[in-house]
Motif scaffolding. Structure first.
Motif, PDB file in Angstrom:
ATOM      1  N   ASP A   1       0.557  -0.909  -0.051  1.00 58.74           N
ATOM      2  CA  ASP A   1       0.370   0.303   0.114  1.00 58.74           C
ATOM      3  C   ASP A   1       0.617   1.387   0.040  1.00 58.74           C
ATOM      4  O   ASP A   1       1.695   1.057   0.483  1.00 58.74           O
ATOM      5  CB  ASP A   1      -0.551  -0.063   1.262  1.00 58.74           C
ATOM      6  N   GLY A   2       0.347   1.844  -0.420  1.00 54.88           N
ATOM      7  CA  GLY A   2       1.303   3.226  -0.956  1.00 54.88           C
ATOM      8  C   GLY A   2       1.712   4.021  -1.880  1.00 54.88           C
ATOM      9  O   GLY A   2       2.400   4.492  -2.312  1.00 54.88           O
ATOM     10  N   GLN A   3       2.252   2.393  -2.299  1.00 54.96           N
ATOM     11  CA  GLN A   3       2.963   2.408  -3.864  1.00 54.96           C
ATOM     12  C   GLN A   3       2.094   1.914  -4.611  1.00 54.96           C
ATOM     13  O   GLN A   3       2.822   0.270  -6.044  1.00 54.96           O
ATOM     14  CB  GLN A   3       4.217   2.144  -3.607  1.00 54.96           C
ATOM     15  N   ASP A   4       1.077   1.147  -4.546  1.00 54.88           N
ATOM     16  CA  ASP A   4       0.207   0.422  -5.885  1.00 54.88           C
ATOM     17  C   ASP A   4      -0.232   1.425  -6.634  1.00 54.88           C
ATOM     18  O   ASP A   4      -1.478   2.012  -6.071  1.00 54.88           O
ATOM     19  CB  ASP A   4      -1.048  -0.385  -4.392  1.00 54.88           C
ATOM     20  N   ASN A   5       0.568   1.667  -7.518  1.00 60.04           N
ATOM     21  CA  ASN A   5      -0.613   2.720  -8.747  1.00 60.04           C
ATOM     22  C   ASN A   5      -0.345   1.827 -10.189  1.00 60.04           C
ATOM     23  O   ASN A   5       0.600   2.427 -10.718  1.00 60.04           O
ATOM     24  CB  ASN A   5       0.487   3.804  -8.524  1.00 60.04           C
ATOM     25  N   TYR A   6      -1.539   0.728 -10.455  1.00 59.91           N
ATOM     26  CA  TYR A   6      -1.511   0.178 -11.009  1.00 59.91           C
ATOM     27  C   TYR A   6      -2.059   0.532 -12.422  1.00 59.91           C
ATOM     28  O   TYR A   6      -2.994   1.014 -12.321  1.00 59.91           O
ATOM     29  CB  TYR A   6      -1.707  -1.358 -11.023  1.00 59.91           C
ATOM     30  N   THR A   7      -1.179   0.571 -13.994  1.00 53.88           N
ATOM     31  CA  THR A   7      -1.696   0.208 -15.082  1.00 53.88           C
ATOM     32  C   THR A   7      -3.083  -0.497 -15.225  1.00 53.88           C
ATOM     33  O   THR A   7      -3.390  -1.547 -14.702  1.00 53.88           O
ATOM     34  CB  THR A   7      -1.001   0.489 -16.022  1.00 53.88           C
TER      35      THR A   7
ATOM     36  N   HIS B   1     -15.210   4.307  -7.896  1.00 52.45           N
ATOM     37  CA  HIS B   1     -14.528   5.572  -8.820  1.00 52.45           C
ATOM     38  C   HIS B   1     -13.111   4.623  -8.551  1.00 52.45           C
ATOM     39  O   HIS B   1     -12.261   5.037  -7.854  1.00 52.45           O
ATOM     40  CB  HIS B   1     -14.274   6.435  -8.053  1.00 52.45           C
ATOM     41  N   ILE B   2     -12.196   4.530 -10.151  1.00 55.95           N
ATOM     42  CA  ILE B   2     -11.082   4.616 -10.356  1.00 55.95           C
ATOM     43  C   ILE B   2      -9.967   6.065 -10.506  1.00 55.95           C
ATOM     44  O   ILE B   2     -10.425   6.680 -11.321  1.00 55.95           O
ATOM     45  CB  ILE B   2     -10.710   3.764 -11.458  1.00 55.95           C
TER      46      ILE B   2
ATOM     47  N   GLY C   1      -4.857  11.089 -17.480  1.00 54.11           N
ATOM     48  CA  GLY C   1      -5.642  10.524 -17.237  1.00 54.11           C
ATOM     49  C   GLY C   1      -6.150   9.602 -17.298  1.00 54.11           C
ATOM     50  O   GLY C   1      -6.918   8.575 -17.424  1.00 54.11           O
ATOM     51  N   GLN C   2      -4.813   8.831 -17.527  1.00 53.24           N
ATOM     52  CA  GLN C   2      -4.479   7.254 -17.477  1.00 53.24           C
ATOM     53  C   GLN C   2      -5.253   6.780 -16.311  1.00 53.24           C
ATOM     54  O   GLN C   2      -4.429   6.985 -14.898  1.00 53.24           O
ATOM     55  CB  GLN C   2      -3.546   6.521 -17.273  1.00 53.24           C
ATOM     56  N   ARG C   3      -5.760   5.285 -16.172  1.00 53.14           N
ATOM     57  CA  ARG C   3      -6.069   4.916 -14.465  1.00 53.14           C
ATOM     58  C   ARG C   3      -6.158   4.026 -14.128  1.00 53.14           C
ATOM     59  O   ARG C   3      -4.090   4.345 -14.782  1.00 53.14           O
ATOM     60  CB  ARG C   3      -7.716   3.957 -15.286  1.00 53.14           C
ATOM     61  N   ARG C   4      -6.202   4.523 -13.351  1.00 52.90           N
ATOM     62  CA  ARG C   4      -4.825   4.308 -11.847  1.00 52.90           C
ATOM     63  C   ARG C   4      -5.070   3.506 -10.817  1.00 52.90           C
ATOM     64  O   ARG C   4      -6.256   4.067 -10.396  1.00 52.90           O
ATOM     65  CB  ARG C   4      -3.704   5.403 -11.177  1.00 52.90           C
TER      66      ARG C   4
ATOM     67  N   ARG D   1      -6.438  -1.725  -2.756  1.00 53.36           N
ATOM     68  CA  ARG D   1      -8.392  -1.735  -3.063  1.00 53.36           C
ATOM     69  C   ARG D   1      -9.079  -2.537  -3.978  1.00 53.36           C
ATOM     70  O   ARG D   1      -9.896  -3.331  -3.542  1.00 53.36           O
ATOM     71  CB  ARG D   1      -8.399  -0.657  -2.284  1.00 53.36           C
ATOM     72  N   ASP D   2      -8.734  -2.077  -4.853  1.00 59.95           N
ATOM     73  CA  ASP D   2      -9.400  -1.884  -6.294  1.00 59.95           C
ATOM     74  C   ASP D   2      -9.136  -3.687  -6.563  1.00 59.95           C
ATOM     75  O   ASP D   2      -9.568  -4.049  -7.317  1.00 59.95           O
ATOM     76  CB  ASP D   2      -9.001  -1.252  -7.297  1.00 59.95           C
ATOM     77  N   LEU D   3      -8.142  -4.218  -6.894  1.00 60.17           N
ATOM     78  CA  LEU D   3      -7.753  -5.399  -7.034  1.00 60.17           C
ATOM     79  C   LEU D   3      -8.513  -6.305  -6.201  1.00 60.17           C
ATOM     80  O   LEU D   3      -8.580  -7.613  -6.468  1.00 60.17           O
ATOM     81  CB  LEU D   3      -5.788  -5.522  -6.645  1.00 60.17           C
ATOM     82  N   ARG D   4      -8.458  -5.817  -5.032  1.00 56.60           N
ATOM     83  CA  ARG D   4      -9.187  -6.969  -4.082  1.00 56.60           C
ATOM     84  C   ARG D   4     -10.752  -7.286  -4.016  1.00 56.60           C
ATOM     85  O   ARG D   4     -11.049  -7.804  -4.281  1.00 56.60           O
ATOM     86  CB  ARG D   4      -8.845  -6.232  -1.989  1.00 56.60           C
ATOM     87  N   TRP D   5     -10.979  -6.094  -4.417  1.00 51.83           N
ATOM     88  CA  TRP D   5     -12.489  -5.313  -5.026  1.00 51.83           C
ATOM     89  C   TRP D   5     -12.700  -6.301  -6.627  1.00 51.83           C
ATOM     90  O   TRP D   5     -13.731  -7.663  -6.236  1.00 51.83           O
ATOM     91  CB  TRP D   5     -12.918  -4.678  -5.591  1.00 51.83           C
TER      92      TRP D   5
END
Length: 157
Positions: free
Chosen positions: A31-37, A63-64, A70-73, A77-81
């Motif tokens: 967490d804190g370094q979780d900035n995925y394309t 919300h992503i 404008g690229q999604r990050r 938490r999103d991965l767990r969802w």
């Protein structure tokens, strides 16, 4: 020494959080370094970028965040969802029910009863399917045993 002796137990999700304990090895980054394309998330989850965008469009994804370009990050938490959504898909839950569940999560704690009811209905459906599959498995086992016995009998001199 076991893995339990050397690895701290994962933190239990806070009441009401929608973390799914099925993420096998945990998120790829802390967490804190979780900035995925979107392409990284597609690789982690096996979902296509099209599916991820569709999930967002229909309201299945929260919300992503977006980068300054404008690229999604995506976050851990999103991965767990997405892991939970994958499990719900495996249950056969209709997409409309998954979207409703996502809406209830976003609405907050006052929707716990409705969320529980939705999940309990899904669990009943899963249990019924398991029973059907066990009956089907018994038929298959019987047929396989029948053919194996017939082959053994035909191979005797």
């Amino acid at each position: 020494m076991t893995v339990m002796d050397t690895t701290p137990a994962p933190a239990r999700p806070a009441p009401g959080s929608e973390a799914c304990a099925s993420v096998p090895a945990g998120p790829p980054r802390p967490d804190g370094q979780d900035n995925y394309t979107i392409s990284e998330v597609a690789a982690f989850t096996g979902l296509s970028a099209y599916t991820l965008r569709w999930y967002e469009r229909i309201g299945l994804m929260p919300h992503i965040d977006r980068s300054h370009t404008g690229q999604r990050r995506y976050s851990n938490r999103d991965l767990r969802w997405l892991s939970l959504v994958g499990k719900l898909r495996l249950t056969g839950m209709p997409v409309a029910d998954m979207v409703r569940y996502a809406e209830l999560v976003r609405e907050g704690e006052h929707t716990f009863a409705e969320r529980q009811e939705l999940l309990e209905a899904t669990r009943r459906d899963v249990r019924a399917r398991i029973t059907e599959l066990q009956d089907t498995l018994a038929v298959l086992d019987y047929k396989i045993d029948t053919y194996a016995s017939a082959r053994r009998a035909s191979e005797r001199p």
